[in-house]
Write a protein that holds these residues in place. Sequence first.
Motif, short mmCIF file in Angstrom:
data_model
loop_
_atom_site.label_atom_id
_atom_site.label_comp_id
_atom_site.label_asym_id
_atom_site.label_seq_id
_atom_site.Cartn_x
_atom_site.Cartn_y
_atom_site.Cartn_z
N SER A 14 5.49 9.25 -1.35
CA SER A 14 5.26 9.27 -2.79
C SER A 14 4.35 10.43 -3.18
O SER A 14 3.41 10.78 -2.47
CB SER A 14 4.62 7.95 -3.23
OG SER A 14 4.27 8.00 -4.60
N LYS A 15 4.64 11.03 -4.32
CA LYS A 15 3.82 12.13 -4.83
C LYS A 15 2.61 11.60 -5.60
O LYS A 15 1.68 12.34 -5.91
CB LYS A 15 4.65 13.05 -5.71
CG LYS A 15 5.75 13.78 -4.95
CD LYS A 15 6.54 14.71 -5.87
CE LYS A 15 7.63 15.45 -5.09
NZ LYS A 15 8.41 16.35 -5.99
N VAL A 16 2.67 10.30 -5.94
CA VAL A 16 1.58 9.67 -6.68
C VAL A 16 0.64 8.99 -5.69
O VAL A 16 1.07 8.19 -4.86
CB VAL A 16 2.11 8.63 -7.69
CG1 VAL A 16 0.96 7.98 -8.44
CG2 VAL A 16 3.09 9.30 -8.66
N LYS A 17 -0.63 9.30 -5.78
CA LYS A 17 -1.63 8.72 -4.89
C LYS A 17 -2.09 7.38 -5.44
O LYS A 17 -2.70 7.31 -6.51
CB LYS A 17 -2.82 9.67 -4.74
CG LYS A 17 -3.75 9.35 -3.60
CD LYS A 17 -4.78 10.45 -3.46
CE LYS A 17 -5.70 10.23 -2.28
NZ LYS A 17 -6.72 11.31 -2.16
N ARG A 18 -1.79 6.30 -4.72
CA ARG A 18 -2.18 4.97 -5.16
C ARG A 18 -2.47 4.10 -3.94
O ARG A 18 -1.98 4.39 -2.85
CB ARG A 18 -1.07 4.33 -6.01
CG ARG A 18 0.26 4.21 -5.30
CD ARG A 18 1.21 3.30 -6.07
NE ARG A 18 1.51 3.80 -7.38
CZ ARG A 18 2.57 4.56 -7.68
NH1 ARG A 18 3.41 4.90 -6.71
NH2 ARG A 18 2.79 4.96 -8.90
N PRO A 19 -3.27 3.04 -4.11
CA PRO A 19 -3.56 2.15 -2.98
C PRO A 19 -2.28 1.53 -2.42
O PRO A 19 -1.36 1.20 -3.16
CB PRO A 19 -4.46 1.08 -3.61
CG PRO A 19 -5.08 1.75 -4.78
CD PRO A 19 -4.03 2.67 -5.32
N VAL A 20 -2.24 1.40 -1.11
CA VAL A 20 -1.08 0.82 -0.45
C VAL A 20 -1.48 -0.50 0.23
O VAL A 20 -2.65 -0.70 0.58
CB VAL A 20 -0.47 1.78 0.60
CG1 VAL A 20 0.02 3.05 -0.06
CG2 VAL A 20 -1.48 2.11 1.69
N PRO A 21 -0.51 -1.42 0.40
CA PRO A 21 -0.82 -2.73 1.00
C PRO A 21 -1.04 -2.64 2.50
O PRO A 21 -0.08 -2.66 3.29
CB PRO A 21 0.42 -3.56 0.65
CG PRO A 21 1.52 -2.55 0.52
CD PRO A 21 0.88 -1.32 -0.03
N ALA A 22 -2.28 -2.49 2.91
CA ALA A 22 -2.61 -2.42 4.34
C ALA A 22 -4.02 -2.94 4.57
O ALA A 22 -4.91 -2.73 3.74
CB ALA A 22 -2.49 -0.99 4.84
N GLY A 23 -4.20 -3.61 5.69
CA GLY A 23 -5.52 -4.08 6.09
C GLY A 23 -6.21 -2.99 6.90
O GLY A 23 -5.99 -1.80 6.68
#
Length: 205
Positions: free
Chosen positions: A71-80
Amino acid sequence: SWIVLVPTGIIMMWGAELGGGAFVRFCKNIHGLATIIFAVSVLPMLIAWTKRMLPTIYDIRWMLIVGGYLSKVKRPVPAGKFNAGQKAWYWVAIPGGIVMILTGAAMFFLDFKTPDVATWLGVPQIEVLRASALIHNVLGIVCAVFFLVHIYMAAIAIHGAIWSMVTGYKEEEEVYVLHHYWYQELISKNKIPVSEYEKTYAKLK
């Protein structure tokens, strides 16, 4: 140890095509020494990481978006603390590595000058050696692929990742974005204050 195990293992697999000789024997010897180093490290990694490496529902979401790397958009991703890719590498490298140690030991120590220990299993020794070679080589190729991807991600794809391995520290924004659920866990346990990044990024749903 893996930096030694992977190339020497590949050389041993194609030793005959490479002409055999002293060089291949040298690779076999240092492959064995690196295996000892890896074997010693397995138990601490099992104790320290296994609980965190267990699969979770949000790992599926991580895989569906490929960790957000495309993704070119920087956003939080679902990861522990560990993302789904790291967990996959763990389950290949550690449990798979234990199988590699056992099958490698079978090939290294079993020969036809010693009593047929394979009779304990009720199968001919040659069949144990054949199965060990097949399992060891297939797992070795899988491990080599994962290892190369791991090196690429650490050294090239993620800025500063390799230094986090060396120092034990990550930049706060990197943790917030790439290990968001762990970041929230640290906040909930009052180990870190609520971050200014909460105002910068959209909340992860």
